[in-house]
Design an enzyme around this catalytic site. Structure first.
Site, PDB file in Angstrom:
ATOM      1  N   ARG A 105       0.844  -1.180   0.000  1.00 57.13           N
ATOM      2  CA  ARG A 105       0.000   0.000   0.000  1.00 57.13           C
ATOM      3  C   ARG A 105       0.889   1.244   0.000  1.00 57.13           C
ATOM      4  O   ARG A 105       2.029   1.203   0.463  1.00 57.13           O
ATOM      5  CB  ARG A 105      -0.909   0.008   1.227  1.00 57.13           C
ATOM      6  CG  ARG A 105      -1.817  -1.225   1.335  1.00 57.13           C
ATOM      7  CD  ARG A 105      -2.575  -1.230   2.650  1.00 57.13           C
ATOM      8  NE  ARG A 105      -3.455  -2.390   2.759  1.00 57.13           N
ATOM      9  CZ  ARG A 105      -3.111  -3.550   3.294  1.00 57.13           C
ATOM     10  NH1 ARG A 105      -1.871  -3.712   3.773  1.00 57.13           N
ATOM     11  NH2 ARG A 105      -3.957  -4.553   3.363  1.00 57.13           N
TER      12      ARG A 105
ATOM     13  N   LYS B  74      -1.577  -2.643   7.870  1.00 62.85           N
ATOM     14  CA  LYS B  74      -2.776  -2.395   8.669  1.00 62.85           C
ATOM     15  C   LYS B  74      -2.787  -3.267   9.912  1.00 62.85           C
ATOM     16  O   LYS B  74      -2.234  -4.354   9.924  1.00 62.85           O
ATOM     17  CB  LYS B  74      -4.026  -2.677   7.827  1.00 62.85           C
ATOM     18  CG  LYS B  74      -4.293  -1.649   6.737  1.00 62.85           C
ATOM     19  CD  LYS B  74      -5.605  -1.956   6.032  1.00 62.85           C
ATOM     20  CE  LYS B  74      -5.956  -0.895   5.000  1.00 62.85           C
ATOM     21  NZ  LYS B  74      -7.227  -1.180   4.309  1.00 62.85           N
TER      22      LYS B  74
ATOM     23  N   HIS C  24      -2.452   2.003  -5.744  1.00 61.42           N
ATOM     24  CA  HIS C  24      -3.199   0.794  -5.394  1.00 61.42           C
ATOM     25  C   HIS C  24      -3.385  -0.122  -6.593  1.00 61.42           C
ATOM     26  O   HIS C  24      -3.554  -1.331  -6.429  1.00 61.42           O
ATOM     27  CB  HIS C  24      -4.562   1.159  -4.804  1.00 61.42           C
ATOM     28  CG  HIS C  24      -5.120   0.104  -3.897  1.00 61.42           C
ATOM     29  ND1 HIS C  24      -4.652  -0.108  -2.616  1.00 61.42           N
ATOM     30  CD2 HIS C  24      -6.090  -0.820  -4.090  1.00 61.42           C
ATOM     31  CE1 HIS C  24      -5.320  -1.103  -2.066  1.00 61.42           C
ATOM     32  NE2 HIS C  24      -6.189  -1.564  -2.933  1.00 61.42           N
TER      33      HIS C  24
ATOM     34  N   ARG D 122      -0.975  -2.812  -6.571  1.00 64.56           N
ATOM     35  CA  ARG D 122      -1.300  -3.905  -5.641  1.00 64.56           C
ATOM     36  C   ARG D 122      -2.124  -4.972  -6.357  1.00 64.56           C
ATOM     37  O   ARG D 122      -1.854  -6.164  -6.249  1.00 64.56           O
ATOM     38  CB  ARG D 122      -2.041  -3.326  -4.444  1.00 64.56           C
ATOM     39  CG  ARG D 122      -2.314  -4.298  -3.309  1.00 64.56           C
ATOM     40  CD  ARG D 122      -2.741  -3.503  -2.082  1.00 64.56           C
ATOM     41  NE  ARG D 122      -3.220  -4.370  -1.028  1.00 64.56           N
ATOM     42  CZ  ARG D 122      -2.430  -5.026  -0.176  1.00 64.56           C
ATOM     43  NH1 ARG D 122      -1.126  -4.931  -0.303  1.00 64.56           N
ATOM     44  NH2 ARG D 122      -2.938  -5.779   0.760  1.00 64.56           N
TER      45      ARG D 122
ATOM     46  N   HIS E  40      -2.556  -9.286   3.209  1.00 62.97           N
ATOM     47  CA  HIS E  40      -4.005  -9.150   3.159  1.00 62.97           C
ATOM     48  C   HIS E  40      -4.669 -10.407   3.693  1.00 62.97           C
ATOM     49  O   HIS E  40      -4.206 -11.508   3.462  1.00 62.97           O
ATOM     50  CB  HIS E  40      -4.459  -8.919   1.713  1.00 62.97           C
ATOM     51  CG  HIS E  40      -5.944  -8.873   1.565  1.00 62.97           C
ATOM     52  ND1 HIS E  40      -6.684  -9.971   1.211  1.00 62.97           N
ATOM     53  CD2 HIS E  40      -6.816  -7.856   1.730  1.00 62.97           C
ATOM     54  CE1 HIS E  40      -7.963  -9.633   1.158  1.00 62.97           C
ATOM     55  NE2 HIS E  40      -8.073  -8.361   1.466  1.00 62.97           N
TER      56      HIS E  40
ATOM     57  N   TYR F  48      -5.775 -17.057   9.576  1.00 64.23           N
ATOM     58  CA  TYR F  48      -4.573 -16.604   8.867  1.00 64.23           C
ATOM     59  C   TYR F  48      -3.306 -16.965   9.625  1.00 64.23           C
ATOM     60  O   TYR F  48      -3.213 -16.831  10.823  1.00 64.23           O
ATOM     61  CB  TYR F  48      -4.640 -15.088   8.684  1.00 64.23           C
ATOM     62  CG  TYR F  48      -3.400 -14.486   8.082  1.00 64.23           C
ATOM     63  CD1 TYR F  48      -3.122 -14.643   6.738  1.00 64.23           C
ATOM     64  CD2 TYR F  48      -2.516 -13.782   8.879  1.00 64.23           C
ATOM     65  CE1 TYR F  48      -1.995 -14.088   6.189  1.00 64.23           C
ATOM     66  CE2 TYR F  48      -1.383 -13.227   8.338  1.00 64.23           C
ATOM     67  CZ  TYR F  48      -1.125 -13.382   6.982  1.00 64.23           C
ATOM     68  OH  TYR F  48       0.007 -12.836   6.455  1.00 64.23           O
TER      69      TYR F  48
END
Length: 336
Positions: free
Chosen positions: A160, A185, A257, A260, A283, A292
């Site tokens: 990002r 994030k 983006h 990405r 992600h 995850y």
């Protein structure tokens, strides 16, 4: 002592979001934009200075009118409207924890439905377009090496814009197996392998920095020792990539983006397993959020070898098949 609206707002932004929830400054800024717009709207609607607003002035009716205002007066997209609604829900929930009298209003705001909106079409650069763009970048000039390195890192990592803006010299390992640590994030770190060509560009860029530059210094600068912001990165990408905005009759906007999506698509076409790509991009899809697990750098290095762009940008990636017809993969790409 009765908590005033001003005190609650200050506590929300100075303690609750950054300290209790651990949100990053860019996320706090997004909440701040929503609350600022909402308070200005209520102040205007009630014909009362914003400094005289009271807690009871913030009602579900005002929240609904504000959301309608965003769409009809400000021309915001439904996705923006939904994002503002999510921020309002968090804000009202916080008010309810500090002022019990606001609990009913908070319940009402939480019940405001999110509007349905079709997922955006997946936009990306084809392999030939990516090679053309890299070849078109200037080789001479004050910022030529910076911009060439920036594009290589964006494509290599699928990072990002904010992650690239936050990249520091100490986050790079340019040894035999080069890699970059990215801060994403949720305050999560991930390690992404770098192609030999990307590492070469980074070495050239860093060789232009002052010997006194600390390792905590930014990799990408707008001026000596001053880090590029995500808005600065956006402007650079627009400057060099705008000529690829349109493909046939399909509108498209080349932004950071888009790289990405491009990285994800090209990895898919190279036959890389989806979970490896998730780890690569940092992600987590909605279906796998609770399951995850970060993959090892060795797994990502193996994936990287299937995708690396040669130094002369003339060779291509191995192409896989089937992802364009796989609805689950398309849904995942749209969520990136």
């Amino acid at each position: 002592m009765t908590l005033t609206l001003g005190q609650a707002v200050r506590s929300f932004f100075e303690d609750h979001l950054p300290v209790q929830k651990g949100l990053r400054p860019t996320s706090v800024q997004s909440y701040r934009d929503t609350v600022r717009l909402f308070l200005i709207f209520v102040s205007t609607d009630l014909h009362r200075p914003i400094t005289r607003l009271r807690m009871q002035d913030l009602t579900m009716a005002q929240a609904l009118a504000f959301l309608k205002h965003l769409e009809q007066k400000r021309g915001n997209h439904i996705r923006t409207r939904n994002q503002r609604l999510a921020a309002l829900r968090t804000f009202f929930t916080y008010l309810a924890t500090r002022v019990p009298e606001m609990l009913h209003t908070a319940h009402q705001v939480m019940a405001i439905p999110t509007k349905r909106v079709p997922p955006p079409e997946t936009q990306f650069l084809e392999r030939e377009e990516m090679i053309s763009l890299l070849r078109s970048l200037p080789r001479e000039g004050r910022h030529a090496q910076r911009d060439r390195t920036l594009f290589a890192v964006l494509y290599n990592t699928g990072a990002r814009a904010q992650e690239v803006a936050d990249l520091r010299i100490e986050h790079l390992d340019l040894g035999p197996q080069p890699s970059a640590r990215l801060h994403g994030k949720g305050d999560k770190w991930r390690t992404c392998p770098l192609w030999a060509e990307t590492a070469r560009h980074l070495r050239l860029l860093l060789s232009q920095t002052s010997p006194s530059t600390p390792t905590s210094g930014p990799v990408f600068c707008s001026s000596p020792a001053r880090a590029l912001t995500r808005f600065g990165i956006y402007k650079i990408v627009r400057k060099h990539g705008a000529y690829l905005d349109r493909v046939g009759d399909q509108p498209r906007r080349v932004t950071p983006h888009l790289f990405r999506h491009t990285a994800a698509v090209h990895l898919l076409e190279a036959g890389v397993e989806v979970n490896v790509i998730r780890a690569w991009l940092g992600h987590v899809s909605l279906e796998t959020t609770n399951h995850y697990a970060q993959l090892t750098l060795r797994s990502k290095l193996a994936a990287m070898e299937t995708m690396e762009l040669p130094s002369d940008t003339s060779a291509g990636l191995r192409r896989g098949s089937g992802w364009r017809e796989d609805q689950k993969l398309l849904a995942w790409l749209n969520a990136l």
